[in-house]
Design a protein around this motif. Structure first.
Motif, PDB file in Angstrom:
ATOM      1  N   VAL A 172      35.075 -13.650  66.532  1.00  0.00           N
ATOM      2  CA  VAL A 172      33.674 -13.235  66.542  1.00  0.00           C
ATOM      3  C   VAL A 172      33.566 -11.907  67.285  1.00  0.00           C
ATOM      4  O   VAL A 172      34.109 -11.761  68.379  1.00  0.00           O
ATOM      5  N   THR A 173      32.853 -10.934  66.690  1.00  0.00           N
ATOM      6  CA  THR A 173      32.725  -9.633  67.342  1.00  0.00           C
ATOM      7  C   THR A 173      31.366  -9.012  67.078  1.00  0.00           C
ATOM      8  O   THR A 173      30.761  -9.233  66.023  1.00  0.00           O
ATOM      9  N   ASP A 174      30.886  -8.248  68.038  1.00  0.00           N
ATOM     10  CA  ASP A 174      29.674  -7.439  67.841  1.00  0.00           C
ATOM     11  C   ASP A 174      30.038  -5.961  67.744  1.00  0.00           C
ATOM     12  O   ASP A 174      29.185  -5.091  67.885  1.00  0.00           O
ATOM     13  N   GLY A 175      31.296  -5.686  67.466  1.00  0.00           N
ATOM     14  CA  GLY A 175      31.772  -4.313  67.363  1.00  0.00           C
ATOM     15  C   GLY A 175      32.405  -3.832  68.647  1.00  0.00           C
ATOM     16  O   GLY A 175      33.226  -2.915  68.635  1.00  0.00           O
ATOM     17  N   ASP A 176      32.044  -4.463  69.745  1.00  0.00           N
ATOM     18  CA  ASP A 176      32.592  -4.129  71.064  1.00  0.00           C
ATOM     19  C   ASP A 176      33.307  -5.348  71.634  1.00  0.00           C
ATOM     20  O   ASP A 176      34.527  -5.362  71.797  1.00  0.00           O
ATOM     21  N   ARG A 177      32.547  -6.379  71.925  1.00  0.00           N
ATOM     22  CA  ARG A 177      33.130  -7.612  72.450  1.00  0.00           C
ATOM     23  C   ARG A 177      33.835  -8.395  71.342  1.00  0.00           C
ATOM     24  O   ARG A 177      33.414  -8.362  70.189  1.00  0.00           O
ATOM     25  N   VAL A 178      34.913  -9.092  71.719  1.00  0.00           N
ATOM     26  CA  VAL A 178      35.649  -9.953  70.790  1.00  0.00           C
ATOM     27  C   VAL A 178      35.858 -11.302  71.461  1.00  0.00           C
ATOM     28  O   VAL A 178      36.329 -11.372  72.599  1.00  0.00           O
ATOM     29  N   VAL A 179      35.497 -12.359  70.757  1.00  0.00           N
ATOM     30  CA  VAL A 179      35.683 -13.721  71.271  1.00  0.00           C
ATOM     31  C   VAL A 179      36.390 -14.535  70.200  1.00  0.00           C
ATOM     32  O   VAL A 179      36.082 -14.425  69.011  1.00  0.00           O
ATOM     33  N   ARG A 180      37.332 -15.370  70.653  1.00  0.00           N
ATOM     34  CA  ARG A 180      38.049 -16.259  69.746  1.00  0.00           C
ATOM     35  C   ARG A 180      37.693 -17.701  70.065  1.00  0.00           C
ATOM     36  O   ARG A 180      37.625 -18.074  71.239  1.00  0.00           O
ATOM     37  N   VAL A 181      37.495 -18.492  69.016  1.00  0.00           N
ATOM     38  CA  VAL A 181      37.123 -19.892  69.175  1.00  0.00           C
ATOM     39  C   VAL A 181      38.193 -20.751  68.510  1.00  0.00           C
ATOM     40  O   VAL A 181      38.403 -20.660  67.299  1.00  0.00           O
ATOM     41  N   GLY A 182      38.867 -21.558  69.315  1.00  0.00           N
ATOM     42  CA  GLY A 182      39.917 -22.429  68.792  1.00  0.00           C
ATOM     43  C   GLY A 182      39.401 -23.839  68.541  1.00  0.00           C
ATOM     44  O   GLY A 182      38.215 -24.122  68.614  1.00  0.00           O
TER      45      GLY A 182
END
Length: 264
Positions: A172-182
């Motif tokens: 998941v990204t807003d173009g700057d932040r990146v988050v991964r969901v396992g």
């Protein structure tokens, strides 16, 4: 990036019971509606052009899913997305099977220009939507979420929203932040409409959570946690589908706080 606590997002959703306007495909309407009810949201399937724009103006959030799109529903989708943008209602674009078929690909390109709050799809769909790929095998991805990350970031910057790429580990990204969901379970991929229902759940969280990135992460975590719980009890995909709905109902803010979420 600070650690993400999803507890408040889960609580806000249950407290608000958002009304989610679903323009979605005919294969998944029932499971999408049931999944939304299970998490505490209220679904509405209003897909006629005569009503879609009007209803989008009063809904808490809008889902646009192009899975079984027709000329009539395509018009309704454009009207609903345009109205949502005008009144500030969050809306989600699920570009199902984009890239392989011209009509839906052109429609999705038009919808992207209306700046969705969230784009949610598999890696091949996101790549095709951004003009960087030709799509997958029907609704199945032939690319990995990590392979689509850079394109997803560029697409998020272009729309000013969030892009979520589903896979074994969601990105998941807003173009700057990146988050991964396992987490999650392979049985999700053997349950008709689970991914499309996720689009509706994303819309529900977007309606009740101030930060769209947090909303999208919470939605993916909710689905993954429920899938893990259901898979532990299921005998196969048939029993999994019913148990997954039960598990969606059981996930609360405290459970979300324990989800497998990794901030980059």
């Amino acid at each position: 990036m600070d650690a993400i606590d999803l507890r408040a997002a889960g609580t806000a959703l249950r407290d608000s019971a958002p009304l989610v306007h679903c323009l979605t495909n005919t294969v998944v309407q029932t499971i999408t509606a049931n999944a939304l009810l299970a998490i505490g949201a209220a679904p509405a399937m209003v897909d006629d052009p005569a009503e879609a724009g009007e209803f989008a103006a009063v809904a808490s959030a809008v889902l646009v899913n192009v899975g079984t799109v027709q000329q009539r529903t395509a018009e309704a989708m454009r009207l609903a997305a345009r109205t949502a943008g005008e009144v500030g209602t969050p809306w989600v674009l699920d570009p199902v099977a984009v890239g392989g078929l011209t009509f839906r690909t052109e429609l999705a390109a038009d919808l992207v220009e209306l700046r969705p709050t969230v784009v949610r799809g598999n890696a091949s769909e996101v790549l095709a939507l951004a003009g960087a790929g030709k799509g997958g095998r029907g609704v199945e991805s032939t690319d990995s979420p990590e392979a689509a990350l850079e394109t997803a970031q560029e697409l998020a910057r272009r729309t000013g929203g969030v892009v979520a790429v589903s896979g074994p580990v969601d990105v998941v990204t807003d173009g700057d932040r990146v988050v991964r969901v396992g987490g999650g379970s392979p049985l999700l991929t053997r349950t008709t409409g689970a991914g499309c229902a996720l689009g509706g759940i994303v819309a529900a969280y977007a309606a009740t959570t101030g930060d769209p990135l947090i909303a999208v992460v919470a939605a993916h975590a909710h689905v993954a946690l429920a899938a893990e719980a259901a898979a532990g009890l299921a005998a196969g995909p048939g029993t999994f589908a019913a148990l997954w709905l039960d598990a969606l109902d059981a996930v609360d803010g405290d459970a979300l706080a324990r989800a497998d979420v990794r901030s980059a």
